[in-house]
Design a protein around this motif. Sequence first.
Motif, PDB file in Angstrom:
ATOM      1  N   ASP A  18       0.834  -1.207   0.000  1.00  0.00           N
ATOM      2  CA  ASP A  18       0.000   0.000   0.000  1.00  0.00           C
ATOM      3  C   ASP A  18       0.868   1.256   0.000  1.00  0.00           C
ATOM      4  O   ASP A  18       0.596   2.226  -0.711  1.00  0.00           O
ATOM      5  N   ARG A  19       1.924   1.241   0.815  1.00  0.00           N
ATOM      6  CA  ARG A  19       2.834   2.401   0.844  1.00  0.00           C
ATOM      7  C   ARG A  19       3.617   2.504  -0.474  1.00  0.00           C
ATOM      8  O   ARG A  19       3.899   3.610  -0.948  1.00  0.00           O
ATOM      9  N   LEU A  20       3.963   1.362  -1.052  1.00  0.00           N
ATOM     10  CA  LEU A  20       4.660   1.363  -2.336  1.00  0.00           C
ATOM     11  C   LEU A  20       3.777   1.962  -3.426  1.00  0.00           C
ATOM     12  O   LEU A  20       4.240   2.764  -4.251  1.00  0.00           O
ATOM     13  N   VAL A  21       2.515   1.586  -3.442  1.00  0.00           N
ATOM     14  CA  VAL A  21       1.580   2.136  -4.427  1.00  0.00           C
ATOM     15  C   VAL A  21       1.468   3.652  -4.263  1.00  0.00           C
ATOM     16  O   VAL A  21       1.450   4.400  -5.254  1.00  0.00           O
ATOM     17  N   GLU A  22       1.411   4.120  -3.024  1.00  0.00           N
ATOM     18  CA  GLU A  22       1.368   5.566  -2.785  1.00  0.00           C
ATOM     19  C   GLU A  22       2.610   6.251  -3.361  1.00  0.00           C
ATOM     20  O   GLU A  22       2.512   7.302  -4.002  1.00  0.00           O
ATOM     21  N   ALA A  23       3.762   5.642  -3.147  1.00  0.00           N
ATOM     22  CA  ALA A  23       5.007   6.219  -3.662  1.00  0.00           C
ATOM     23  C   ALA A  23       5.022   6.228  -5.186  1.00  0.00           C
ATOM     24  O   ALA A  23       5.477   7.195  -5.814  1.00  0.00           O
ATOM     25  N   LEU A  24       4.530   5.169  -5.786  1.00  0.00           N
ATOM     26  CA  LEU A  24       4.498   5.084  -7.246  1.00  0.00           C
ATOM     27  C   LEU A  24       3.553   6.122  -7.836  1.00  0.00           C
ATOM     28  O   LEU A  24       3.862   6.773  -8.842  1.00  0.00           O
ATOM     29  N   ARG A  25       2.411   6.292  -7.205  1.00  0.00           N
ATOM     30  CA  ARG A  25       1.428   7.246  -7.729  1.00  0.00           C
ATOM     31  C   ARG A  25       1.879   8.692  -7.529  1.00  0.00           C
ATOM     32  O   ARG A  25       1.386   9.598  -8.203  1.00  0.00           O
ATOM     33  N   ALA A  26       2.812   8.898  -6.620  1.00  0.00           N
ATOM     34  CA  ALA A  26       3.336  10.250  -6.395  1.00  0.00           C
ATOM     35  C   ALA A  26       4.453  10.603  -7.373  1.00  0.00           C
ATOM     36  O   ALA A  26       4.879  11.759  -7.442  1.00  0.00           O
ATOM     37  N   GLN A  27       4.916   9.619  -8.132  1.00  0.00           N
ATOM     38  CA  GLN A  27       5.999   9.851  -9.083  1.00  0.00           C
ATOM     39  C   GLN A  27       5.526  10.700 -10.265  1.00  0.00           C
ATOM     40  O   GLN A  27       4.392  10.576 -10.735  1.00  0.00           O
TER      41      GLN A  27
END
Length: 377
Positions: free
Chosen positions: A352-361
């Motif tokens: 979930d945190r990884l997805v947040e980081a990816l979507r913030a890219q």
Amino acid sequence: MKRKWLMYAVMVLGLCLTVGTVSVWGFAEEELGFRDRDGTYYPPVGDFPAGRISTVHDDLTLALAIAAGFTITDSHTLRIWNQLVDSEVLPSTPVSYTYGNAGFYAPPNPVVECIGKNRARQIWPTSRFDPDTSAVTSRFGPYSPFFHFPHLGGSDLRALRDWAWGNSDTLEGYEAYAWGQRTDLTLIQAVQNDGCIITRTVTISMPVPAGSLEAFATYLHALGDAYSHADCMDALAAQTPPVPWGTHTVPAIGDPSIYACDYNPSNPQNDDAHGREFGSVYTDTQRTIEAARAIYAELSARSLLREGVYMPLPLTTTLVVSGTETTLDGAIVTFVTAWDYDEPARRREYVDRLVEALRAQSRTAIRRVYLPLVLSP
């Protein structure tokens, strides 16, 4: 712009060649329920593994698809249909997700086909397979070894890839049947006791179209399973006599113990063949990492050539996940090694945190040029 496009194309091609687009090894269900597109969580119900998911087939696939440049909608489609290959049905409202089937062939007649062999008890397909209601990918059906135990670099995985990419309109595979003595319970026992073992090459009738995202997700599942089961497949081939297709060994019900294959789906452990695929203790985690990289290579190629809207991120992309700076590849390694098999909730939280980081890219959009088809008179 042309040079930038070429750079990305070379990057994706290099990733595919380095990891191996068809070099492959199932990841078992974990004590974690399915979460729908809208976030609705369905807690596990019933005996294990019913109602459970694999964080590799489900959660990690979502993150990797987003990193590869797919939309959120398509990324969910890919992870849901990946998990459906195992689950067959996943809960949703108002209608559940169902893989389904498009029909099965009539099985061989053991009275005719098994002369001189033990055939008192049907071993495979198992009693849990119902040709009317089971999914074509059912782990208990005649196509189980084709979908769940494909061979590294084998023709079975290549056939799945060709169908998934739409390079073939049909899926060419094989059926598996086994009979044994009345006391035999498993394939290995039937093989050791002169049972009747039959495989037939067939065109598999699929309920999803060739080349669709659902078909591609099916291939991604088989790709992951091929990595997961690779050591087991090698060990089975080395038996005397060789075991004709992939299966787990369950010593508790009389199978010989084969380290790479020992797995009891009703009592999974951190140190069994699939439990060892997570955590920091066993080297088996390497095949999980390699599987994730191979899946990402395929997702990246598919995104770039078909449905993707953003350029795939290199594995070296810097991300901040849960407050820690890492790379996309480092996040994959953390997902696999930071928690044991029996800690799936922590893996999901990390994804979930990884997805947040990816979507913030900040992402670069894929720009496709479609040229008109000119036909000569």
